[in-house]
Design an enzyme around this catalytic site. Structure first.
Site, PDB file in Angstrom:
ATOM      1  N   HIS A  48       0.811  -1.223   0.000  1.00  0.00           N
ATOM      2  CA  HIS A  48       0.000   0.000   0.000  1.00  0.00           C
ATOM      3  C   HIS A  48       0.842   1.269   0.000  1.00  0.00           C
ATOM      4  O   HIS A  48       0.372   2.332   0.409  1.00  0.00           O
ATOM      5  CB  HIS A  48      -0.950  -0.007   1.211  1.00  0.00           C
ATOM      6  CG  HIS A  48      -1.934  -1.127   1.168  1.00  0.00           C
ATOM      7  ND1 HIS A  48      -2.598  -1.594   2.282  1.00  0.00           N
ATOM      8  CD2 HIS A  48      -2.358  -1.918   0.147  1.00  0.00           C
ATOM      9  CE1 HIS A  48      -3.403  -2.602   1.937  1.00  0.00           C
ATOM     10  NE2 HIS A  48      -3.262  -2.816   0.643  1.00  0.00           N
TER      11      HIS A  48
ATOM     12  N   GLY B 146      -1.074  -9.297  12.692  1.00  0.00           N
ATOM     13  CA  GLY B 146      -1.657  -7.986  12.975  1.00  0.00           C
ATOM     14  C   GLY B 146      -2.480  -7.411  11.858  1.00  0.00           C
ATOM     15  O   GLY B 146      -2.433  -6.205  11.599  1.00  0.00           O
TER      16      GLY B 146
HETATM   17  C1  BV8 Z   1      -8.092  -2.282  -5.327  1.00  0.00           C
HETATM   18  C2  BV8 Z   1      -3.184   2.943   2.568  1.00  0.00           C
HETATM   19  C3  BV8 Z   1      -8.665  -2.448  -7.623  1.00  0.00           C
HETATM   20  C4  BV8 Z   1      -3.652   4.306   2.804  1.00  0.00           C
HETATM   21  C5  BV8 Z   1      -5.035   1.358   2.644  1.00  0.00           C
HETATM   22  C6  BV8 Z   1     -15.861  -5.370  -1.561  1.00  0.00           C
HETATM   23  C7  BV8 Z   1     -15.357  -6.615  -1.201  1.00  0.00           C
HETATM   24  C8  BV8 Z   1     -13.975  -6.863  -1.273  1.00  0.00           C
HETATM   25  C9  BV8 Z   1     -13.105  -5.854  -1.717  1.00  0.00           C
HETATM   26  C10 BV8 Z   1     -13.624  -4.633  -2.057  1.00  0.00           C
HETATM   27  C11 BV8 Z   1     -14.998  -4.372  -1.977  1.00  0.00           C
HETATM   28  N1  BV8 Z   1     -15.206  -3.088  -2.359  1.00  0.00           N
HETATM   29  C12 BV8 Z   1     -14.010  -2.525  -2.688  1.00  0.00           C
HETATM   30  C13 BV8 Z   1     -13.050  -3.463  -2.521  1.00  0.00           C
HETATM   31  C14 BV8 Z   1     -11.617  -3.294  -2.784  1.00  0.00           C
HETATM   32  C15 BV8 Z   1     -10.971  -2.556  -1.633  1.00  0.00           C
HETATM   33  C16 BV8 Z   1     -11.225  -3.255  -0.319  1.00  0.00           C
HETATM   34  O1  BV8 Z   1     -10.621  -4.284  -0.037  1.00  0.00           O
HETATM   35  N2  BV8 Z   1     -12.141  -2.679   0.489  1.00  0.00           N
HETATM   36  C17 BV8 Z   1     -12.468  -3.295   1.767  1.00  0.00           C
HETATM   37  C18 BV8 Z   1     -12.450  -2.227   2.859  1.00  0.00           C
HETATM   38  C19 BV8 Z   1     -13.835  -3.949   1.636  1.00  0.00           C
HETATM   39  N3  BV8 Z   1      -9.552  -2.606  -1.926  1.00  0.00           N
HETATM   40  C20 BV8 Z   1      -9.026  -1.618  -2.648  1.00  0.00           C
HETATM   41  O2  BV8 Z   1      -9.623  -0.647  -3.014  1.00  0.00           O
HETATM   42  C21 BV8 Z   1      -7.563  -1.813  -3.048  1.00  0.00           C
HETATM   43  N4  BV8 Z   1      -7.455  -1.535  -4.453  1.00  0.00           N
HETATM   44  O3  BV8 Z   1      -8.732  -3.261  -5.045  1.00  0.00           O
HETATM   45  O4  BV8 Z   1      -7.951  -1.774  -6.588  1.00  0.00           O
HETATM   46  C22 BV8 Z   1      -8.091  -1.913  -8.879  1.00  0.00           C
HETATM   47  C23 BV8 Z   1      -7.351  -2.764  -9.687  1.00  0.00           C
HETATM   48  C24 BV8 Z   1      -6.848  -2.273 -10.876  1.00  0.00           C
HETATM   49  C25 BV8 Z   1      -7.040  -0.916 -11.228  1.00  0.00           C
HETATM   50  C26 BV8 Z   1      -7.760  -0.066 -10.366  1.00  0.00           C
HETATM   51  C27 BV8 Z   1      -8.295  -0.563  -9.179  1.00  0.00           C
HETATM   52  C28 BV8 Z   1      -6.680  -0.815  -2.311  1.00  0.00           C
HETATM   53  C29 BV8 Z   1      -6.654  -1.152  -0.857  1.00  0.00           C
HETATM   54  C30 BV8 Z   1      -5.623  -0.269  -0.154  1.00  0.00           C
HETATM   55  C31 BV8 Z   1      -6.312   0.791   0.640  1.00  0.00           C
HETATM   56  N5  BV8 Z   1      -5.290   1.538   1.388  1.00  0.00           N
HETATM   57  N6  BV8 Z   1      -4.093   2.059   3.280  1.00  0.00           N
HETATM   58  C32 BV8 Z   1      -3.404   4.726   4.233  1.00  0.00           C
HETATM   59  O5  BV8 Z   1      -2.661   4.028   4.966  1.00  0.00           O
HETATM   60  O6  BV8 Z   1      -3.947   5.759   4.591  1.00  0.00           O
HETATM   61  S1  BV8 Z   1      -5.892   0.161   3.481  1.00  0.00           S
HETATM   62  C33 BV8 Z   1      -5.619   0.222   5.157  1.00  0.00           C
HETATM   63  O7  BV8 Z   1      -6.260  -0.983   5.672  1.00  0.00           O
HETATM   64  C34 BV8 Z   1      -4.156   0.076   5.563  1.00  0.00           C
HETATM   65  O8  BV8 Z   1      -3.261  -0.157   4.500  1.00  0.00           O
HETATM   66  C35 BV8 Z   1      -4.187  -1.186   6.437  1.00  0.00           C
HETATM   67  O9  BV8 Z   1      -3.007  -1.828   6.465  1.00  0.00           O
HETATM   68  C36 BV8 Z   1      -5.244  -1.942   5.709  1.00  0.00           C
HETATM   69  C37 BV8 Z   1      -5.752  -3.184   6.365  1.00  0.00           C
HETATM   70  O10 BV8 Z   1      -6.001  -2.889   7.703  1.00  0.00           O
HETATM   71  P1  BV8 Z   1      -5.083  -3.694   8.767  1.00  0.00           P
HETATM   72  O11 BV8 Z   1      -3.651  -3.477   8.420  1.00  0.00           O
HETATM   73  O12 BV8 Z   1      -5.551  -5.102   8.862  1.00  0.00           O
HETATM   74  O13 BV8 Z   1      -5.375  -2.887  10.077  1.00  0.00           O
HETATM   75  P2  BV8 Z   1      -6.737  -2.929  10.930  1.00  0.00           P
HETATM   76  O14 BV8 Z   1      -6.738  -1.711  11.785  1.00  0.00           O
HETATM   77  O15 BV8 Z   1      -7.894  -3.225  10.030  1.00  0.00           O
HETATM   78  O16 BV8 Z   1      -6.568  -4.226  11.861  1.00  0.00           O
HETATM   79  C38 BV8 Z   1      -5.542  -4.249  12.841  1.00  0.00           C
HETATM   80  C39 BV8 Z   1      -5.439  -5.697  13.268  1.00  0.00           C
HETATM   81  O17 BV8 Z   1      -4.359  -5.808  14.178  1.00  0.00           O
HETATM   82  C40 BV8 Z   1      -6.689  -6.178  14.011  1.00  0.00           C
HETATM   83  O18 BV8 Z   1      -6.991  -7.489  13.569  1.00  0.00           O
HETATM   84  C41 BV8 Z   1      -6.231  -6.201  15.476  1.00  0.00           C
HETATM   85  O19 BV8 Z   1      -6.873  -7.238  16.208  1.00  0.00           O
HETATM   86  C42 BV8 Z   1      -4.769  -6.506  15.326  1.00  0.00           C
HETATM   87  N7  BV8 Z   1      -3.912  -6.018  16.406  1.00  0.00           N
HETATM   88  C43 BV8 Z   1      -4.022  -4.857  17.123  1.00  0.00           C
HETATM   89  N8  BV8 Z   1      -2.991  -4.755  17.978  1.00  0.00           N
HETATM   90  C44 BV8 Z   1      -2.200  -5.855  17.793  1.00  0.00           C
HETATM   91  C45 BV8 Z   1      -2.785  -6.659  16.796  1.00  0.00           C
HETATM   92  N9  BV8 Z   1      -2.243  -7.827  16.386  1.00  0.00           N
HETATM   93  C46 BV8 Z   1      -1.084  -8.211  16.979  1.00  0.00           C
HETATM   94  N10 BV8 Z   1      -0.465  -7.491  17.937  1.00  0.00           N
HETATM   95  C47 BV8 Z   1      -0.991  -6.322  18.368  1.00  0.00           C
HETATM   96  N11 BV8 Z   1      -0.360  -5.614  19.324  1.00  0.00           N
END
Ligand code: BV8
Ligand code: ZN
Length: 254
Positions: free
Chosen positions: A119, A193
């Site tokens: 990302h 994570g």
């Molecule tokens: C794309 C960068 C196509 C910016 C980010 C419907 C269904 C499926 C998919 C989609 C849909 N509708 C749209 C989509 C696609 C979409 C998507 O997946 N949406 C989701 C929300 C449904 N994806 C996209 O749009 C991607 N692009 O598909 O493009 C395409 C292809 C060709 C041409 C054109 C287009 C782009 C996705 C990237 C988005 N950018 N970030 C920024 O940082 O500001 S995403 C953002 O979420 C971050 O990158 C982050 O890393 C990512 C995932 O979140 P996590 O890292 O998992 O973090 P989160 O907070 O969610 O969870 C933390 C976890 O850690 C928890 O589980 C917690 O329990 C745990 N934790 C906490 N503390 C600890 C721990 N674990 C261990 N130890 C600890 N101490």
């Protein structure tokens, strides 16, 4: 009593190819807030509402300020013992790839070399028009004026944006291919994570599982894909990873 199985230790110790996927939970213990846990980055907004092109074009000053705020936090953090454990693991395994969704650069800072940033990286910025790279600090709107203007490119006046992948945007060319190749050939994959709700990243562990790798996740709670994996290790990345890598090193020395 470690929270991971002997199987995981043995499979890692025997593996010639290991892949690791990390998410925001990997950086939580370095002091960087995750996206979807309580106490998120900026209480008033959800990342999905800010991390997209529409939000940026509608209100570039707000989105630039959000990223400048996050850059400031990230500049004051450093890798923790879990990051350092993954750097050690890379040196223990013949073929290793670290695939991260994180944009903070902490894995590289900890010493990992084979890192794929799915990302992008928040410490880089560029002009949306001429694509000229803007130096890091170039997202901070000047505080003086009470009506802050968005930061613009020195060369052509275009808007400056962070070099991260927003929702709806394609991932960096080659990144998905490298990640999928690592998942396709690894004998063990660790998913650390991540809530596994963002695609295509969340598909990586399932790809590894489908080709026969042993896939374990390390998280403080089961992720959305926990049911499809071999093992869920409940614990903090900064605590579990050093223990796990130490156990792997000890197997080698018997
Ligand atoms: C794309 C960068 C196509 C910016 C980010 C419907 C269904 C499926 C998919 C989609 C849909 N509708 C749209 C989509 C696609 C979409 C998507 O997946 N949406 C989701 C929300 C449904 N994806 C996209 O749009 C991607 N692009 O598909 O493009 C395409 C292809 C060709 C041409 C054109 C287009 C782009 C996705 C990237 C988005 N950018 N970030 C920024 O940082 O500001 S995403 C953002 O979420 C971050 O990158 C982050 O890393 C990512 C995932 O979140 P996590 O890292 O998992 O973090 P989160 O907070 O969610 O969870 C933390 C976890 O850690 C928890 O589980 C917690 O329990 C745990 N934790 C906490 N503390 C600890 C721990 N674990 C261990 N130890 C600890 N101490
Ligand atoms: Zn420009």
């Amino acid at each position: 009593m470690p929270s991971f199985s002997d199987t995981l230790v043995e499979r890692l110790a025997a593996a010639s190819s290991v892949a690791v996927l990390t998410g925001a939970g990997m950086s939580a213990e370095s002091g960087i807030a995750t996206f979807r846990d309580p106490g998120g980055l900026w209480d008033r907004f959800k990342p999905e509402e800010l991390a997209n092109v529409r939000a940026f074009l509608d209100n570039p000053t707000l989105v630039q300020a959000w990223y400048a705020h996050r850059q400031e936090i990230i500049r004051s953090t450093e890798p923790h013992a879990g990051h350092r454990a993954l750097a050690k693991l890379e040196r223990l395994v013949p073929r290793f790839r670290l695939i991260t969704q994180n944009v903070d650069g902490l894995h590289q800072q900890a010493g990992n070399e084979a890192v794929t940033e799915l990302h992008g990286n928040i410490l880089r910025a560029y002009c949306v028009d001429c694509k000229a790279p803007a130096e890091e600090s170039h997202l901070t709107p000047d505080r003086e004026s009470d009506e802050p203007e968005p930061v613009r490119c020195a060369a052509c006046g275009g808007l400056v944006r962070p070099d991260v992948v927003w929702f709806g945007e394609a991932l960096p060319p080659g990144a998905v291919e490298k990640a999928e190749a690592a998942a396709a050939h690894c004998e063990v994959l660790l998913s650390v994570g991540t809530s596994a709700v963002v695609y295509p990243a969340a598909g990586i562990p399932v790809l590894a599982k489908a080709q026969g790798a042993y896939v374990a996740e390390i998280n403080i709670e089961p992720s959305a894909i926990a049911g499809e994996l071999d093992e869920t290790v409940i614990g903090k990345a900064g605590e579990v990873l050093p223990e796990l890598v130490e156990a792997v090193r000890n197997v080698g020395s018997h």
